[in-house]
Design a protein around this motif. Structure first.
Motif, mmCIF file in Angstrom:
data_model
loop_
_atom_site.group_PDB
_atom_site.id
_atom_site.type_symbol
_atom_site.label_atom_id
_atom_site.label_comp_id
_atom_site.label_asym_id
_atom_site.label_seq_id
_atom_site.Cartn_x
_atom_site.Cartn_y
_atom_site.Cartn_z
ATOM 1 N N SER A 198 0.664 -1.291 -0.348
ATOM 2 C CA SER A 198 -0.132 0.107 -0.294
ATOM 3 C C SER A 198 1.221 1.485 0.481
ATOM 4 C CB SER A 198 -1.191 0.037 1.477
ATOM 5 O OG SER A 198 -0.560 0.073 2.379
ATOM 6 N N ALA A 244 1.960 1.792 -3.814
ATOM 7 C CA ALA A 244 0.998 1.917 -4.150
ATOM 8 C C ALA A 244 0.339 4.112 -4.188
ATOM 9 C CB ALA A 244 -0.821 1.488 -3.380
ATOM 10 N N THR A 245 0.323 4.036 -2.660
ATOM 11 C CA THR A 245 1.143 5.890 -2.404
ATOM 12 C C THR A 245 1.836 6.630 -3.553
ATOM 13 O OG1 THR A 245 -0.466 5.241 -0.427
ATOM 14 C CG2 THR A 245 0.420 7.336 -0.618
ATOM 15 N N TYR A 246 3.018 6.233 -3.379
ATOM 16 C CA TYR A 246 4.207 6.792 -3.719
ATOM 17 C C TYR A 246 4.312 6.669 -5.010
ATOM 18 C CZ TYR A 246 8.998 7.109 -5.085
ATOM 19 O OH TYR A 246 10.314 8.033 -6.083
ATOM 20 N N MET A 247 3.703 5.489 -5.998
ATOM 21 C CA MET A 247 3.181 5.590 -7.660
ATOM 22 C C MET A 247 2.580 6.058 -8.085
ATOM 23 S SD MET A 247 3.743 1.148 -8.412
ATOM 24 C CE MET A 247 2.980 1.785 -9.783
ATOM 25 N N SER A 248 1.385 6.490 -7.256
ATOM 26 C CA SER A 248 -0.037 6.985 -6.968
ATOM 27 C C SER A 248 0.359 8.674 -7.057
ATOM 28 C CB SER A 248 -0.872 6.973 -6.990
ATOM 29 O OG SER A 248 -1.912 6.162 -6.327
ATOM 30 N N ASP A 249 1.245 9.447 -6.380
ATOM 31 C CA ASP A 249 1.547 10.543 -6.070
ATOM 32 C C ASP A 249 2.886 11.202 -7.398
ATOM 33 O OD1 ASP A 249 0.976 10.730 -3.498
ATOM 34 O OD2 ASP A 249 2.623 10.096 -2.408
ATOM 35 N N GLY A 308 1.844 10.247 -10.312
ATOM 36 C CA GLY A 308 1.373 9.662 -11.512
ATOM 37 C C GLY A 308 1.240 8.393 -12.141
ATOM 38 N N TYR A 309 1.758 7.399 -11.606
ATOM 39 C CA TYR A 309 2.104 6.006 -11.849
ATOM 40 C C TYR A 309 0.876 5.270 -11.945
ATOM 41 C CZ TYR A 309 7.056 6.116 -12.768
ATOM 42 O OH TYR A 309 8.443 6.260 -12.986
ATOM 43 N N ASP A 310 0.406 4.418 -12.457
ATOM 44 C CA ASP A 310 -0.495 3.611 -11.883
ATOM 45 C C ASP A 310 -0.563 2.459 -11.581
ATOM 46 O OD1 ASP A 310 -3.019 1.636 -12.010
ATOM 47 O OD2 ASP A 310 -2.825 1.270 -13.574
ATOM 48 N N SER A 311 -1.143 2.918 -9.897
ATOM 49 C CA SER A 311 -0.805 1.756 -8.876
ATOM 50 C C SER A 311 -1.405 0.173 -8.089
ATOM 51 C CB SER A 311 -0.906 3.045 -7.857
ATOM 52 O OG SER A 311 -2.694 2.862 -7.752
ATOM 53 N N SER A 312 -2.269 0.506 -9.337
ATOM 54 C CA SER A 312 -2.633 -0.914 -9.389
ATOM 55 C C SER A 312 -1.368 -2.499 -9.641
ATOM 56 C CB SER A 312 -3.885 -1.045 -10.504
ATOM 57 O OG SER A 312 -3.380 -0.727 -12.242
#
Length: 215
Positions: free
Chosen positions: A154, A157-162, A164-168
């Protein structure tokens, strides 16, 4: 010839496939195995037929550049031609060896782009270069996050979302990194160091900078 010094030798390069059992359990797309020190006649690159079926076919160019020319295979053959000591020729740090192969992989995308007048092709080369640059840097940072800072899937996922990556894909990346600790970090860190050296040389030498001589 515009990227690396030309080889004096001309080894016969064979490309073969892994056996099916090994291919199914390996996450490698391909690998190069160093030849004997006194062998200047032949070299081998092995492809994973299972992974190649499921991966982006555009990655084949980068893969062969990385494993072959001007990547691992080239570097080893060139080292033998330089007459370095046997130990220096055979042994290398992972960050140095993989960093070089990742660095020239992106150089090949630049070269391919320069040889074409097709705008769609140029855009694809730009995309592949950006993907190659960012992918292992992301994995390097996540490796440090997991093993030094205690990141969970998780957190990834937060780091990737921040960014702009697809965190899925966070759980999948987490599983990949914990299976092979520090392995992918060598790729990202090594490539970054080669690129920093390249940029510094260009800045210092200016009009006297020569790509082949630097490499």
């Amino acid at each position: 010839k515009t990227i690396v010094p030309e080889l004096q030798s001309n080894p016969d390069i064979k490309i073969k496939e892994m056996d099916e059992a090994s291919a199914k359990v390996s996450n490698a797309v391909a690998y190069y195995m160093k030849s004997a020190l006194d062998n200047t006649g032949s070299e081998n690159i092995t492809l994973n037929p299972v992974t190649l079926l499921t991966s982006d076919k555009n990655d084949v160019l980068g893969t062969l550049a990385h494993e072959g020319y001007p990547g691992h295979l080239y570097a080893y053959v060139y080292s033998k031609e330089l007459g370095l000591s046997n130990i220096a020729t055979i042994m290398t740090s992972t960050a140095h060896g993989e960093g070089w192969a990742k660095y020239v992989e992106t150089k090949l995308y630049d070269y391919a782009k320069e040889q074409s007048t097709d705008n769609k092709f140029k855009l694809i080369m730009n995309y592949l270069k950006a993907n190659a640059l960012s992918g292992h840097l992301l994995e390097t940072r996540i490796d440090v996050g997991i093993f030094y800072e205690g990141w969970t899937a998780s957190d990834i996922a937060t780091y990737m979302s921040d960014l702009g990556y697809d965190s899925s894909s966070a759980q999948e990346i987490y599983n990949l990194i914990i299976e092979m600790p520090t392995t992918y970090a060598a790729y990202g860190y090594g490539r970054l160091e080669f690129s920093k050296l390249h940029d510094e040389a260009q800045k210092v030498l200016g009009k006297y900078y020569d790509e082949v001589e630097f490499n």
